[in-house]
Write a protein that holds these residues in place. Structure first.
Motif, PDB file in Angstrom:
ATOM      1  N   ARG A 289       0.823  -1.207   0.000  1.00  0.00           N
ATOM      2  CA  ARG A 289       0.000   0.000   0.000  1.00  0.00           C
ATOM      3  C   ARG A 289       0.859   1.260   0.000  1.00  0.00           C
ATOM      4  NH1 ARG A 289      -3.044  -3.179   3.715  1.00  0.00           N
ATOM      5  NH2 ARG A 289      -2.008  -2.136   5.446  1.00  0.00           N
ATOM      6  N   TYR A 290       1.917   1.238   0.777  1.00  0.00           N
ATOM      7  CA  TYR A 290       2.802   2.400   0.820  1.00  0.00           C
ATOM      8  C   TYR A 290       3.436   2.661  -0.540  1.00  0.00           C
ATOM      9  CZ  TYR A 290       7.004   5.121   1.785  1.00  0.00           C
ATOM     10  OH  TYR A 290       7.995   6.070   1.747  1.00  0.00           O
ATOM     11  N   LEU A 291       3.874   1.606  -1.218  1.00  0.00           N
ATOM     12  CA  LEU A 291       4.508   1.792  -2.532  1.00  0.00           C
ATOM     13  C   LEU A 291       3.498   2.287  -3.563  1.00  0.00           C
ATOM     14  CD1 LEU A 291       6.781  -1.393  -2.647  1.00  0.00           C
ATOM     15  CD2 LEU A 291       7.496   0.978  -2.271  1.00  0.00           C
ATOM     16  N   LEU A 292       2.241   1.787  -3.519  1.00  0.00           N
ATOM     17  CA  LEU A 292       1.218   2.261  -4.451  1.00  0.00           C
ATOM     18  C   LEU A 292       0.905   3.736  -4.218  1.00  0.00           C
ATOM     19  CD1 LEU A 292      -1.222  -0.805  -4.451  1.00  0.00           C
ATOM     20  CD2 LEU A 292       0.314  -0.081  -6.301  1.00  0.00           C
ATOM     21  N   GLU A 293       0.776   4.120  -2.957  1.00  0.00           N
ATOM     22  CA  GLU A 293       0.524   5.527  -2.649  1.00  0.00           C
ATOM     23  C   GLU A 293       1.689   6.412  -3.082  1.00  0.00           C
ATOM     24  OE1 GLU A 293      -0.177   5.585   1.490  1.00  0.00           O
ATOM     25  OE2 GLU A 293      -2.167   4.607   1.383  1.00  0.00           O
ATOM     26  N   GLU A 294       2.908   5.928  -2.876  1.00  0.00           N
ATOM     27  CA  GLU A 294       4.082   6.694  -3.290  1.00  0.00           C
ATOM     28  C   GLU A 294       4.144   6.830  -4.804  1.00  0.00           C
ATOM     29  OE1 GLU A 294       7.581   8.869  -2.301  1.00  0.00           O
ATOM     30  OE2 GLU A 294       5.892   8.110  -1.111  1.00  0.00           O
TER      31      GLU A 294
ATOM     32  N   LEU B 127       3.933  10.363  -6.955  1.00  0.00           N
ATOM     33  CA  LEU B 127       4.953  10.757  -7.932  1.00  0.00           C
ATOM     34  C   LEU B 127       4.346  11.025  -9.299  1.00  0.00           C
ATOM     35  CD1 LEU B 127       7.811   8.259  -6.950  1.00  0.00           C
ATOM     36  CD2 LEU B 127       7.716  10.712  -6.503  1.00  0.00           C
ATOM     37  N   CYS B 128       3.351  10.210  -9.686  1.00  0.00           N
ATOM     38  CA  CYS B 128       2.672  10.453 -10.970  1.00  0.00           C
ATOM     39  C   CYS B 128       1.940  11.790 -10.969  1.00  0.00           C
ATOM     40  CB  CYS B 128       1.701   9.312 -11.257  1.00  0.00           C
ATOM     41  SG  CYS B 128       2.506   7.749 -11.636  1.00  0.00           S
TER      42      CYS B 128
ATOM     43  N   ASN C  19       4.416  14.570 -11.324  1.00  0.00           N
ATOM     44  CA  ASN C  19       4.915  14.635 -12.697  1.00  0.00           C
ATOM     45  C   ASN C  19       3.910  15.328 -13.598  1.00  0.00           C
ATOM     46  OD1 ASN C  19       6.575  14.217 -14.875  1.00  0.00           O
ATOM     47  ND2 ASN C  19       5.830  12.138 -15.268  1.00  0.00           N
ATOM     48  N   THR C  20       2.610  15.022 -13.424  1.00  0.00           N
ATOM     49  CA  THR C  20       1.564  15.668 -14.228  1.00  0.00           C
ATOM     50  C   THR C  20       1.504  17.166 -13.949  1.00  0.00           C
ATOM     51  OG1 THR C  20       0.297  13.620 -14.167  1.00  0.00           O
ATOM     52  CG2 THR C  20      -0.881  15.618 -14.793  1.00  0.00           C
ATOM     53  N   SER C  21       1.629  17.534 -12.680  1.00  0.00           N
ATOM     54  CA  SER C  21       1.596  18.963 -12.334  1.00  0.00           C
ATOM     55  C   SER C  21       2.780  19.695 -12.942  1.00  0.00           C
ATOM     56  CB  SER C  21       1.604  19.114 -10.813  1.00  0.00           C
ATOM     57  OG  SER C  21       0.492  18.482 -10.239  1.00  0.00           O
ATOM     58  N   LEU C  22       3.927  19.086 -12.961  1.00  0.00           N
ATOM     59  CA  LEU C  22       5.098  19.726 -13.568  1.00  0.00           C
ATOM     60  C   LEU C  22       4.926  19.913 -15.066  1.00  0.00           C
ATOM     61  CD1 LEU C  22       7.970  17.901 -11.626  1.00  0.00           C
ATOM     62  CD2 LEU C  22       7.262  20.277 -11.382  1.00  0.00           C
ATOM     63  N   CYS C  23       4.306  18.932 -15.725  1.00  0.00           N
ATOM     64  CA  CYS C  23       4.073  19.059 -17.170  1.00  0.00           C
ATOM     65  C   CYS C  23       3.095  20.179 -17.492  1.00  0.00           C
ATOM     66  CB  CYS C  23       3.555  17.727 -17.716  1.00  0.00           C
ATOM     67  SG  CYS C  23       4.780  16.402 -17.663  1.00  0.00           S
ATOM     68  N   GLN C  24       2.088  20.363 -16.641  1.00  0.00           N
ATOM     69  CA  GLN C  24       1.096  21.416 -16.876  1.00  0.00           C
ATOM     70  C   GLN C  24       1.645  22.812 -16.616  1.00  0.00           C
ATOM     71  OE1 GLN C  24      -2.211  20.365 -14.435  1.00  0.00           O
ATOM     72  NE2 GLN C  24      -2.882  18.663 -15.769  1.00  0.00           N
ATOM     73  N   LYS C  25       2.648  22.931 -15.798  1.00  0.00           N
ATOM     74  CA  LYS C  25       3.223  24.222 -15.461  1.00  0.00           C
ATOM     75  C   LYS C  25       4.337  24.654 -16.409  1.00  0.00           C
ATOM     76  CE  LYS C  25       2.230  23.911 -10.528  1.00  0.00           C
ATOM     77  NZ  LYS C  25       2.806  23.860  -9.176  1.00  0.00           N
ATOM     78  N   LYS C  26       4.523  23.942 -17.516  1.00  0.00           N
ATOM     79  CA  LYS C  26       5.560  24.334 -18.471  1.00  0.00           C
ATOM     80  C   LYS C  26       5.214  25.663 -19.136  1.00  0.00           C
ATOM     81  CE  LYS C  26       7.557  19.894 -19.691  1.00  0.00           C
ATOM     82  NZ  LYS C  26       7.792  18.915 -20.774  1.00  0.00           N
ATOM     83  N   ASP C  27       6.229  26.389 -19.717  1.00  0.00           N
ATOM     84  CA  ASP C  27       6.038  27.684 -20.384  1.00  0.00           C
ATOM     85  C   ASP C  27       5.247  27.493 -21.670  1.00  0.00           C
ATOM     86  OD1 ASP C  27       6.149  30.240 -21.253  1.00  0.00           O
ATOM     87  OD2 ASP C  27       8.332  30.325 -21.480  1.00  0.00           O
TER      88      ASP C  27
END
Length: 209
Positions: free
Chosen positions: A158-163, A167-168, A171-179
């Motif tokens: 469960r801990y690994l699935l939540e982690e 992380l996913c 990663n999605t938030s970083l892609c949306q915040k691109k210039d």
């Protein structure tokens, strides 16, 4: 020259006995004095010769040492009955403990399958019941340990699935915040058409001919 070993028995010759007494007496008095000085011990020595002559040595006061000795002996005499009772109790307890140890050793050998020839049917039945109870206890403990290990593995899963989900999401938030400008330039570059020709290019004059 090696000195011979003297046999410890009464010297029959009167002269030799007197000479030996004098030498041994002086040596004993010397040793008593050395013991009192070297070890700081309270020493009192009393010697009566065969004729009743007194020889004595005391490192302090002979009378006080004798009184101290008498008081100590009297105290031991008073405590002697109690000590004997206590010693007797200790002996009985030691015997009982020894008997218990022997019984435990016999029981252990029988649990290992040894010395079963002398066992009666009742003893063998009792041993069988004891082994069955032991096996049930061992199996129950084994099952409990397996369950605990499974629960730990599930918690780790469960801990690994939540982690992984976290992380996913990051990663999605970083892609949306691109210039946005960088995104448009990337799209323009992707729309540029390129012409690639492999081989000899034929000129227009050759075509007209």
């Amino acid at each position: 020259m090696v000195r011979g070993k003297v046999e410890l028995k009464r010297i029959e010759n009167t002269t030799s006995r007197q000479v030996t007494f004098t030498k041994r007496r002086n040596g004993l008095l010397k040793k008593a004095y050395e013991l009192s000085v070297l070890c700081d011990a309270e020493v009192a020595l009393i010697i009566f010769s065969q004729k009743g002559k007194l020889y004595e040595f005391s490192s302090s006061n002979m009378q006080k040492t004798i009184e101290k000795y008498r008081a100590d002996v009297k105290k031991d005499e008073i405590c002697t009955p109690e000590n004997e009772v206590h010693v007797q109790q200790l002996k009985q307890e030691a015997a009982a403990i020894q008997q218990q140890i022997e019984q435990l050793e016999i029981s252990q050998r029988r649990l290992l399958g040894q010395d079963l020839v002398s066992c009666s049917v009742e003893e063998l039945s009792h041993l069988d019941n004891k082994l069955e109870h032991t096996l049930r206890t061992i199996r129950a403990r084994k099952t409990q340990l397996f369950k605990e290990q499974v629960e730990k593995l599930k918690a780790k899963e469960r801990y690994l699935l939540e982690e992984n989900a976290r992380l996913c999401q990051e990663n999605t938030s970083l892609c949306q915040k691109k210039d946005p400008v960088t995104s448009n330039q990337s799209s323009q570059f992707s729309e540029v058409e390129t012409e690639l020709f492999v081989g000899l290019r034929v000129s227009q004059n050759s075509t007209n001919l």
